[in-house]
Design a protein around this motif. Sequence first.
Motif, short mmCIF file in Angstrom:
data_model
loop_
_atom_site.label_atom_id
_atom_site.label_comp_id
_atom_site.label_asym_id
_atom_site.label_seq_id
_atom_site.Cartn_x
_atom_site.Cartn_y
_atom_site.Cartn_z
N ARG A 5 0.83 -1.21 0.00
CA ARG A 5 0.00 0.00 0.00
C ARG A 5 0.86 1.25 0.00
NH1 ARG A 5 -3.48 -3.37 3.12
NH2 ARG A 5 -2.43 -2.80 5.05
N ASP A 40 1.97 1.65 -3.53
CA ASP A 40 0.88 2.12 -4.39
C ASP A 40 0.65 3.62 -4.25
OD1 ASP A 40 0.48 -0.38 -5.41
OD2 ASP A 40 -1.11 -0.93 -4.00
N ASP A 41 0.96 4.15 -3.08
CA ASP A 41 0.76 5.58 -2.84
C ASP A 41 1.87 6.42 -3.46
OD1 ASP A 41 -1.55 5.05 -1.47
OD2 ASP A 41 -0.61 5.05 0.51
N TYR A 76 6.21 3.08 -10.19
CA TYR A 76 5.69 2.71 -11.51
C TYR A 76 6.34 3.55 -12.62
CZ TYR A 76 2.14 0.30 -8.76
OH TYR A 76 1.50 -0.52 -7.89
N SER A 116 -6.69 -2.31 -14.11
CA SER A 116 -5.74 -1.71 -13.16
C SER A 116 -4.50 -1.18 -13.87
CB SER A 116 -5.33 -2.73 -12.11
OG SER A 116 -6.45 -3.14 -11.34
N ILE A 131 -3.00 2.71 -14.02
CA ILE A 131 -1.63 3.06 -13.62
C ILE A 131 -0.87 3.71 -14.77
CG2 ILE A 131 0.60 2.10 -12.95
CD1 ILE A 131 -1.34 2.23 -10.66
#
Length: 292
Positions: free
Chosen positions: A223, A226-227, A232, A254, A258
């Motif tokens: 998590r 992801d924040d 990415y 998803s 992204i």
Amino acid sequence: MLVRWVIQTRQPFTVVEHPAFRALIEATGATLPIKTADTLSNRIKEEFHSRRAYKKEELARSSQTLALSLDVWTSENQIAIMGIIGHWISPEFDRREKLLESTEIYGPHSGENLAEVVLRMLDELDIAPKLLTITGHNAATTGRSAIAYTTNSSRAKILKPFWDHTNSVSKACPTIVEDLSIYWSLDDLLNDVRNAEGDFEDVNIEIRDAMERGIQKMNKFARIMDDNLLYYVAPVLNQRIKSSLIVSQMSEQSSGVIVSQVREFLKKDYTPEPFVSCEVDHPRPAGMSETM
């Protein structure tokens, strides 16, 4: 009582056939219940198998995990003997210790021979999936036995892929570009064990539950990743990877979200700079026409 007396005082089985022993029993007015060495041997074997079955049932009922301690010594009559003690905590949180094996060792005290004793005992008592650790007194012999067992145990089969993963990451010293692939490959391993898939089809429920707890803890770090979109952005900027890693590991929806976020991030933070000409206008010398 006669069987226990023979075992605890280490009498030869032929004692029941000795005239002096028979006279002693007759003097008490009792009848000798076992009259031959063969009958005594059979009774002792029956007693052993009965107690062995009870011990197996007790282990199945009262232990979820198990630790072993073992040692090898030579008896007074020069027989090599190996003893194995089991240690565990019952569901009532009582500490239990039981002698699980005491047997003669045939051949050299090699790690292979000792490991064979351990493996046979684990199989007979059906406790191999519960094994946590093996502790030996003599590192030169029993230590090798523990290693030999660990190499062949199902627990090592489970742990080796995680060791290989950790070891490769430590040696590679990866950059942020590889962070996603490292995380996702570890996530795949945890899920395979939890779901008993692939090479982990024979994993027991206790280990699967442990993996589930590991996944829950790992998800906390996921998590955090992801924040932070940079995890990415980094592989996308790599010419060899771009968006292929994200697309291959995530659902179509998803991965689309992204990739769109990454594009917006790059457009926002890396806007094109206005074009500036490198040509410089120099003043024309006096008397020079434009056509010169």
